[in-house]
Motif scaffolding. Structure first.
Motif, PDB file in Angstrom:
ATOM      1  N   SER A  61     -37.658  17.248  12.410  1.00  0.00           N
ATOM      2  CA  SER A  61     -36.599  18.221  12.185  1.00  0.00           C
ATOM      3  C   SER A  61     -36.204  18.945  13.463  1.00  0.00           C
ATOM      4  N   VAL A  62     -37.004  18.758  14.516  1.00  0.00           N
ATOM      5  CA  VAL A  62     -36.728  19.406  15.797  1.00  0.00           C
ATOM      6  C   VAL A  62     -36.081  18.431  16.778  1.00  0.00           C
ATOM      7  N   VAL A  63     -36.612  17.223  16.840  1.00  0.00           N
ATOM      8  CA  VAL A  63     -36.134  16.219  17.793  1.00  0.00           C
ATOM      9  C   VAL A  63     -35.586  15.024  17.025  1.00  0.00           C
ATOM     10  N   GLN A  64     -34.332  14.687  17.275  1.00  0.00           N
ATOM     11  CA  GLN A  64     -33.699  13.569  16.596  1.00  0.00           C
ATOM     12  C   GLN A  64     -33.010  12.664  17.610  1.00  0.00           C
ATOM     13  N   THR A  65     -33.185  11.361  17.464  1.00  0.00           N
ATOM     14  CA  THR A  65     -32.523  10.393  18.321  1.00  0.00           C
ATOM     15  C   THR A  65     -31.105  10.163  17.821  1.00  0.00           C
ATOM     16  N   VAL A  66     -30.119  10.414  18.698  1.00  0.00           N
ATOM     17  CA  VAL A  66     -28.731  10.225  18.297  1.00  0.00           C
ATOM     18  C   VAL A  66     -28.136   8.952  18.886  1.00  0.00           C
ATOM     19  N   SER A  67     -28.738   8.452  19.942  1.00  0.00           N
ATOM     20  CA  SER A  67     -28.302   7.177  20.506  1.00  0.00           C
ATOM     21  C   SER A  67     -29.469   6.555  21.242  1.00  0.00           C
ATOM     22  N   GLN A  68     -29.444   5.254  21.317  1.00  0.00           N
ATOM     23  CA  GLN A  68     -30.546   4.531  21.937  1.00  0.00           C
ATOM     24  C   GLN A  68     -29.993   3.309  22.654  1.00  0.00           C
ATOM     25  N   GLN A  69     -30.469   3.086  23.863  1.00  0.00           N
ATOM     26  CA  GLN A  69     -30.007   1.925  24.644  1.00  0.00           C
ATOM     27  C   GLN A  69     -30.639   0.641  24.140  1.00  0.00           C
TER      28      GLN A  69
END
Length: 348
Positions: free
Chosen positions: A340-348
């Motif tokens: 809930s604190v750290v979320q991946t929004v894009s990934q290579q």
């Protein structure tokens, strides 16, 4: 005159023939005919959900969930199934069966001290390891188990879990069962031990394992030195924690123990008993060194591994969780989960 009439009649027949060929090969009617011929048979009438449930129960005896696709609409394309990786070792010891333990009331396992639940059949064994996690030794034990595609139950010491949480996480990630073995491995039946101190050792140990894993441990416990305190046994029963003794001890903790002695001790005892819960220590380097040979010997002897899992996880007590956090001086800026604190929004 007669010759001219014959030519006219021949031309008329040829025209009819050409029109017929066009009708059945190139016209829209021809396309429709092909489609009808290729169209699959009409699906059977839809089955209502209650009727489908009844049919499933009659066929297999289980009240299975019936999806809406079965009754109301054609099934969607199935999602790709994630295949479990096959064991790389074709001759692996493996796991013959998995048993799930209902720990309500605190059942005991291991005939050295508990005589009630004899669930193993001939040539079945349970692999158990105490006193970890520890650098070098526990990872080596995990590798030996993984090479043979088999599973075990681990009883870590709370302090060790806080020293090396990353190793204990590896144990859980590998699919093994993780219980607890007190906070500091003190003898709970010692002369200076009180009921309150024993409870503190038990609960603090479970809280430490939970902190290290980042999730609740299994409600499985083994007394240090197999020294059972009667009041602690009663208390664990109220907490619905299963207690473990063993059927045979490897004695891998003895100073004169060697990898060869460990293998011979275990095999001699298991051949005599025919089955059993085996006690070892992933804290010991010699145990890690002995394990590959021991697992091969068990396989050669026709033994099969049973994996034990708990039906539920243990809910640790908040007061011990908080006390441990303060003792270890763990920052408590917030209690939100990392997702809930750290979320991946894009990934290579």
């Amino acid at each position: 005159m007669r010759h001219a009439f014959g030519l006219i009649l021949a031309s008329f027949v040829a025209a009819i023939a050409i029109a017929g060929v066009w009708y059945f090969t190139a016209s829209p009617h021809a396309s429709h005919a092909t489609t009808v011929a290729a169209k699959p048979a009409e699906p059977p009438p839809a089955i209502s959900k209650p009727a489908a449930k009844e049919a499933a129960k009659e066929a297999g005896g289980y009240d299975v969930q019936v999806t809406a696709a079965l009754a109301d609409k054609p099934p969607a394309s199935p999602a790709p199934v994630q295949q479990k990786p096959a064991c790389a070792n074709p001759n692996a010891l493996g796991v013959s069966r998995v048993v799930v333990i209902d720990t309500t009331g605190g059942p005991g396992f291991g005939f050295e001290q508990f005589k009630q639940f004899d669930f193993l059949t001939d040539h079945e064994v349970v692999l158990t390891f105490d006193d970890g996690p520890w650098p070098g030794n526990t990872p080596a034990v995990l590798k030996a188990l993984d090479d043979e595609c088999t599973k075990a139950v681990f009883f870590p010491i709370g302090k060790h879990a806080t020293y090396h949480p990353e190793i204990l996480k590896q144990v859980l990630a590998a699919g093994h069962t993780v219980g607890a073995h007190t906070w500091s491995h003190v003898n709970l039946n010692g002369k200076k031990m009180t009921d309150q101190l024993a409870k503190d050792e038990l609960e603090k140990g479970f809280s430490a394992v939970k902190m290290a894993l980042g999730t609740a441990p299994s409600p499985f416990f083994r007394f240090p030195e197999l020294q059972q305190r009667p009041s602690a046994v009663e208390y664990l029963g109220t907490r619905n924690v299963a207690m473990f003794s063993c059927d045979l001890d490897s004695f891998d903790f003895r100073r004169d123990s060697t990898p060869d002695k460990i293998v011979n001790t275990v095999m001699t005892k298991v051949d005599k008993l025919g089955k059993g819960i085996i006690l070892m220590h992933d804290f010991q380097k010699r145990t890690a060194e002995a394990l590959p040979t021991l697992l091969r010997r068990l396989k050669a002897g026709g033994y099969k591994v049973v994996q034990m899992k708990a039906k539920t996880t243990l809910e640790t007590l908040p007061e011990y969780d908080d006390a441990l956090m303060k003792e270890l001086k763990v920052p408590t800026v917030g209690s939100r989960p990392i997702s809930s604190v750290v979320q991946t929004v894009s990934q290579q």
